[in-house]
Design a protein around this motif. Structure first.
Motif, PDB file in Angstrom:
ATOM      1  N   ARG A  97      34.784  22.908  34.514  1.00 32.77           N
ATOM      2  CA  ARG A  97      34.981  24.820  34.369  1.00 32.77           C
ATOM      3  C   ARG A  97      34.506  25.501  35.298  1.00 32.77           C
ATOM      4  O   ARG A  97      33.217  25.821  35.034  1.00 32.77           O
ATOM      5  N   ASP A  98      34.619  25.413  36.256  1.00 28.49           N
ATOM      6  CA  ASP A  98      33.303  26.041  37.899  1.00 28.49           C
ATOM      7  C   ASP A  98      34.144  27.389  38.210  1.00 28.49           C
ATOM      8  O   ASP A  98      35.211  27.761  37.482  1.00 28.49           O
ATOM      9  N   ALA A  99      33.680  28.285  39.061  1.00 25.83           N
ATOM     10  CA  ALA A  99      33.895  28.698  39.075  1.00 25.83           C
ATOM     11  C   ALA A  99      35.533  28.881  40.322  1.00 25.83           C
ATOM     12  O   ALA A  99      36.998  29.786  40.136  1.00 25.83           O
ATOM     13  N   ARG A 100      35.840  27.839  40.783  1.00 27.51           N
ATOM     14  CA  ARG A 100      37.313  27.156  40.787  1.00 27.51           C
ATOM     15  C   ARG A 100      38.276  27.491  40.067  1.00 27.51           C
ATOM     16  O   ARG A 100      39.404  27.632  40.294  1.00 27.51           O
ATOM     17  N   TRP A 101      38.366  26.824  38.921  1.00 25.17           N
ATOM     18  CA  TRP A 101      38.520  27.400  37.696  1.00 25.17           C
ATOM     19  C   TRP A 101      38.867  28.668  36.824  1.00 25.17           C
ATOM     20  O   TRP A 101      39.974  28.757  36.830  1.00 25.17           O
ATOM     21  N   ARG A 102      37.268  28.751  37.007  1.00 27.36           N
ATOM     22  CA  ARG A 102      37.652  30.485  36.735  1.00 27.36           C
ATOM     23  C   ARG A 102      39.026  31.396  37.957  1.00 27.36           C
ATOM     24  O   ARG A 102      39.843  32.084  37.275  1.00 27.36           O
ATOM     25  N   GLU A 103      38.677  31.105  38.775  1.00 29.60           N
ATOM     26  CA  GLU A 103      39.528  31.632  40.262  1.00 29.60           C
ATOM     27  C   GLU A 103      41.000  31.215  39.987  1.00 29.60           C
ATOM     28  O   GLU A 103      41.741  31.979  39.742  1.00 29.60           O
ATOM     29  N   ALA A 104      41.435  29.994  39.372  1.00 23.70           N
ATOM     30  CA  ALA A 104      42.946  29.787  38.995  1.00 23.70           C
ATOM     31  C   ALA A 104      43.761  30.030  37.356  1.00 23.70           C
ATOM     32  O   ALA A 104      44.510  31.018  37.592  1.00 23.70           O
ATOM     33  N   GLU A 105      42.441  30.289  36.976  1.00 22.38           N
ATOM     34  CA  GLU A 105      42.905  31.584  35.227  1.00 22.38           C
ATOM     35  C   GLU A 105      43.027  32.714  36.057  1.00 22.38           C
ATOM     36  O   GLU A 105      44.407  33.362  35.082  1.00 22.38           O
ATOM     37  N   GLN A 106      42.089  33.198  36.678  1.00 21.29           N
ATOM     38  CA  GLN A 106      42.276  34.711  37.429  1.00 21.29           C
ATOM     39  C   GLN A 106      43.879  34.941  38.048  1.00 21.29           C
ATOM     40  O   GLN A 106      44.180  35.560  37.912  1.00 21.29           O
ATOM     41  N   ARG A 107      44.286  33.857  38.969  1.00 20.09           N
ATOM     42  CA  ARG A 107      45.176  34.342  39.674  1.00 20.09           C
ATOM     43  C   ARG A 107      46.865  33.418  39.190  1.00 20.09           C
ATOM     44  O   ARG A 107      47.378  34.356  38.958  1.00 20.09           O
ATOM     45  N   LEU A 108      46.961  32.815  37.771  1.00 17.42           N
ATOM     46  CA  LEU A 108      47.155  33.137  37.271  1.00 17.42           C
ATOM     47  C   LEU A 108      47.329  34.039  36.432  1.00 17.42           C
ATOM     48  O   LEU A 108      48.839  34.778  35.721  1.00 17.42           O
ATOM     49  N   ASP A 109      46.658  34.632  35.323  1.00 14.46           N
ATOM     50  CA  ASP A 109      46.710  35.966  34.651  1.00 14.46           C
ATOM     51  C   ASP A 109      47.666  36.883  35.515  1.00 14.46           C
ATOM     52  O   ASP A 109      48.258  37.236  35.274  1.00 14.46           O
ATOM     53  N   GLY A 110      47.633  36.294  37.479  1.00 12.96           N
ATOM     54  CA  GLY A 110      47.504  38.117  38.112  1.00 12.96           C
ATOM     55  C   GLY A 110      49.581  37.647  38.006  1.00 12.96           C
ATOM     56  O   GLY A 110      50.247  38.592  38.015  1.00 12.96           O
ATOM     57  N   LEU A 111      49.863  36.306  38.139  1.00 11.42           N
ATOM     58  CA  LEU A 111      50.970  36.192  38.018  1.00 11.42           C
ATOM     59  C   LEU A 111      51.904  37.067  37.264  1.00 11.42           C
ATOM     60  O   LEU A 111      52.799  36.420  37.188  1.00 11.42           O
ATOM     61  N   SER A 112      51.183  35.595  36.175  1.00  2.00           N
ATOM     62  CA  SER A 112      51.996  35.998  34.592  1.00  2.00           C
ATOM     63  C   SER A 112      52.371  37.766  35.172  1.00  2.00           C
ATOM     64  O   SER A 112      53.450  38.380  33.897  1.00  2.00           O
ATOM     65  N   THR A 113      51.124  38.520  34.936  1.00  2.00           N
ATOM     66  CA  THR A 113      51.153  40.193  34.702  1.00  2.00           C
ATOM     67  C   THR A 113      52.122  41.053  35.706  1.00  2.00           C
ATOM     68  O   THR A 113      53.084  41.628  34.924  1.00  2.00           O
ATOM     69  N   TRP A 114      52.574  39.604  36.880  1.00  2.00           N
ATOM     70  CA  TRP A 114      53.217  40.503  37.887  1.00  2.00           C
ATOM     71  C   TRP A 114      54.620  40.342  37.950  1.00  2.00           C
ATOM     72  O   TRP A 114      55.634  40.753  37.298  1.00  2.00           O
ATOM     73  N   LEU A 115      55.012  38.776  37.032  1.00  2.00           N
ATOM     74  CA  LEU A 115      56.065  39.092  36.625  1.00  2.00           C
ATOM     75  C   LEU A 115      56.262  39.553  35.043  1.00  2.00           C
ATOM     76  O   LEU A 115      57.966  40.180  35.271  1.00  2.00           O
ATOM     77  N   ASP A 116      56.004  40.145  34.016  1.00  2.00           N
ATOM     78  CA  ASP A 116      55.991  40.462  33.300  1.00  2.00           C
ATOM     79  C   ASP A 116      56.315  42.266  34.067  1.00  2.00           C
ATOM     80  O   ASP A 116      57.455  42.685  33.511  1.00  2.00           O
ATOM     81  N   ALA A 117      55.642  42.674  34.822  1.00  2.00           N
ATOM     82  CA  ALA A 117      56.005  44.139  35.170  1.00  2.00           C
ATOM     83  C   ALA A 117      57.082  43.679  35.787  1.00  2.00           C
ATOM     84  O   ALA A 117      58.281  44.795  35.710  1.00  2.00           O
ATOM     85  N   ARG A 118      57.886  42.794  36.718  1.00  2.00           N
ATOM     86  CA  ARG A 118      58.991  43.126  37.592  1.00  2.00           C
ATOM     87  C   ARG A 118      60.108  43.017  35.860  1.00  2.00           C
ATOM     88  O   ARG A 118      60.733  42.910  36.315  1.00  2.00           O
TER      89      ARG A 118
END
Length: 178
Positions: A97-118
């Motif tokens: 659960r390091d920087a790569r993990w946190r980056e993955a969580e942030q990227r998923l957050d971004g995709l989720s936000t994008w889908l919600d907005a679309r």
């Protein structure tokens, strides 16, 4: 043409690149596809619309046609679990659960936000009330969500909200696996 471009690239991608392209593919022409599906549902007298959970045009078409929407999930992978890596990341569940993990969580957050907005934009264009937020990471249908898995096959998964039925895995010979 944009859909053809996305569809041609999709099989050669992995991880968040794959999920990004899939979300773009399934939301291109969203309003037009929802109108077309709703028209077919009304004309045929459909009792419900059943579709893959990543088909937001089907979500909206069901609302337009005033029939239930049944979302089909091949697994419970999209749902957050402390035992599993972020959905679509390509990380192993036992990855640090390091920087790569946190980056993955942030990227998923971004995709989720994008889908919600679309989807919210499509709802406004179609005159529909907003769809539920976090549709990428929680059972998206308020009517029925079918999971082709069992809770025992999804260790660490918390209880899921909404109408969810665990219908079991799709196997070539269901009798071979108890």
């Amino acid at each position: 043409p944009a859909m053809i471009w996305d569809a041609a690239r999709l099989p050669r991608t992995r991880g968040y690149d794959e999920l990004t392209i899939a979300l773009r593919l399934f939301t291109r022409g969203l309003e037009r596809h929802a109108r077309t599906m709703a028209g077919h549902a009304r004309a045929s007298g459909a009792a419900a619309i059943v579709a893959d959970y990543l088909m937001p045009a089907a979500w909206l078409a069901a609302r337009m046609a005033r029939v239930p929407f049944v979302a089909f999930y091949h697994s419970a992978l999209p749902f957050p679990s402390p035992a599993h890596a972020p959905f679509g990341s390509g990380l192993r569940d036992d990855a640090p659960r390091d920087a790569r993990w946190r980056e993955a969580e942030q990227r998923l957050d971004g995709l989720s936000t994008w889908l919600d907005a679309r989807v919210a934009s499509a709802c406004r264009a179609l005159g529909l009330a907003p769809w539920r937020p976090e549709a990428l990471r929680s059972p998206c249908s308020p009517d029925l969500n079918l999971l082709a898995t069992r809770a025992a096959l999804e260790p660490g998964l918390e209880a899921l909200e909404g109408p969810v039925e665990w219908v079991g895995p799709c196997l070539p010979d269901a009798q071979a696996v108890p």
